[in-house]
Motif scaffolding. Structure first.
Motif, mmCIF file in Angstrom:
data_model
loop_
_atom_site.group_PDB
_atom_site.id
_atom_site.type_symbol
_atom_site.label_atom_id
_atom_site.label_comp_id
_atom_site.label_asym_id
_atom_site.label_seq_id
_atom_site.Cartn_x
_atom_site.Cartn_y
_atom_site.Cartn_z
ATOM 1 N N THR A 3 0.830 -1.197 0.000
ATOM 2 C CA THR A 3 0.000 0.000 0.000
ATOM 3 C C THR A 3 0.864 1.246 0.000
ATOM 4 O OG1 THR A 3 -1.666 -1.178 1.310
ATOM 5 C CG2 THR A 3 -1.846 1.217 1.200
ATOM 6 N N ASP A 5 0.215 5.223 0.371
ATOM 7 C CA ASP A 5 -0.866 6.100 0.823
ATOM 8 C C ASP A 5 -0.402 7.550 0.822
ATOM 9 O OD1 ASP A 5 -3.210 7.084 1.947
ATOM 10 O OD2 ASP A 5 -2.637 6.528 3.987
ATOM 11 N N ARG A 6 -0.920 8.323 -0.142
ATOM 12 C CA ARG A 6 -0.654 9.773 -0.251
ATOM 13 C C ARG A 6 0.849 10.074 -0.195
ATOM 14 N NH1 ARG A 6 -4.597 11.740 4.410
ATOM 15 N NH2 ARG A 6 -3.686 9.862 5.304
ATOM 16 N N ASP A 20 1.235 13.071 -3.720
ATOM 17 C CA ASP A 20 -0.038 12.450 -3.347
ATOM 18 C C ASP A 20 -0.316 11.163 -4.128
ATOM 19 O OD1 ASP A 20 -2.317 12.395 -1.758
ATOM 20 O OD2 ASP A 20 -3.548 13.339 -3.305
ATOM 21 N N THR A 22 -1.274 7.472 -4.381
ATOM 22 C CA THR A 22 -1.974 6.434 -3.624
ATOM 23 C C THR A 22 -2.272 5.264 -4.551
ATOM 24 O OG1 THR A 22 -2.985 7.995 -2.058
ATOM 25 C CG2 THR A 22 -4.069 5.859 -2.342
ATOM 26 N N GLY A 24 -2.643 0.568 -4.420
ATOM 27 C CA GLY A 24 -2.470 -0.702 -3.730
ATOM 28 C C GLY A 24 -2.152 -1.792 -4.727
ATOM 29 N N GLY A 57 3.123 10.983 3.570
ATOM 30 C CA GLY A 57 2.487 9.711 3.273
ATOM 31 C C GLY A 57 3.273 8.534 3.815
#
Length: 260
Positions: A3, A5-6, A20, A22, A24, A57
């Motif tokens: 993952t 994230d940001r 930013d 993001t 998965g 992040g």
């Protein structure tokens, strides 16, 4: 699950490499990162490996935050980076020295067999061709059976025939234990041949532009109409990511029932 994230990265000189981001990557999934120069693909990979720290992040593997090199995350670089004072077998075993010798030797022998280098264990890196050395680098990363394998254009320095052969070897190795695989590539055909998804990055700063499913059975027929359509979808998104007004984000048909 890998993952991001940001995720953002700003270097000391003020350059913003990522903004930013993001995404998965599911267990056992192969995802290709594609994009023009300056879109932060390699920076993203280095952050995911723990070799660099994010400005904002986070990166996690199964919920475990990655802030430094981690045993669950392997990485393969553009160059093999084999240790010249170790034999092929010793290079491959370098990351699994903690295992009992019998298991370590069995893993090395199995890995060499899978990439067509059975019997090459006693040789020195200087005795290998470029393609053979890169095969050793790949199995060195996989022999530790990481949950996640990161690859930074591992075949870019090789000729087309060797590159296609090594792509097939990579898939054979991946099939054995199915690690999550995140691959940086400039080669659209490579992305279509290997990946379950192609994530197209947009430059300055690097960010996700388009996430394209590639729902084709393996092994993939590189001469088929569906394969050509998958390549076309990636190329169209690349054009859009670079600001071509005629290829801005839009719906593009992807073969075998996949949708955007």
């Amino acid at each position: 699950m890998l993952t991001l994230d940001r995720l953002s990265k700003i270097y000391a000189n003020g350059t913003q490499a990522l903004s930013d981001v993001t995404m998965g990557v599911a267990p056992g999934e192969i995802v290709a990162l594609v994009g023009g120069s300056g879109c932060g693909k390699t920076t993203l990979l280095r952050l995911a490996s723990g070799l660099e720290q994010a400005s904002g992040g986070r990166v996690a593997v199964d919920g475990d935050i990655i802030s430094a090199p981690h045993p669950d995350v392997g990485i393969v670089f553009q160059e093999p980076r084999l240790l010249p004072w170790l034999t092929v077998a010793q290079n491959i075993a370098f990351g699994v020295e903690h295992l009992p010798k019998a298991e370590r030797d069995a893993r090395v022998d199995e890995a060499l067999l899978r990439v067509g280098l059975a019997g090459y264990g006693p040789r020195w890196p200087r005795e290998l061709s470029g393609g053979q050395a890169q095969r050793v680098a790949i199995v060195r990363a996989l022999v530790a059976r990481p949950k996640v394998l990161l690859m930074d254009e591992p075949f870019s320095a090789l000729d087309a025939l060797t590159r296609a052969s090594l792509q097939d070897h990579l898939l054979a190795l991946w099939e054995a234990h199915r690690p999550t695989l995140l691959l940086v590539t400039h080669d659209v055909e490579e992305a279509a041949a290997l990946a379950d998804r192609a994530i197209v990055m947009q430059p300055r700063p690097g960010r996700v532009f388009k996430d394209i499913p590639i729902d084709l059975p393996r092994p993939r027929d590189r001469l088929s109409h569906d394969f050509a359509e998958a390549k076309r979808a990636i190329l169209a998104a690349l054009d859009g990511s670079l600001g071509n007004p005629h290829s801005s984000p839009r719906r593009i048909s992807v073969p075998s029932g996949a949708s955007w």
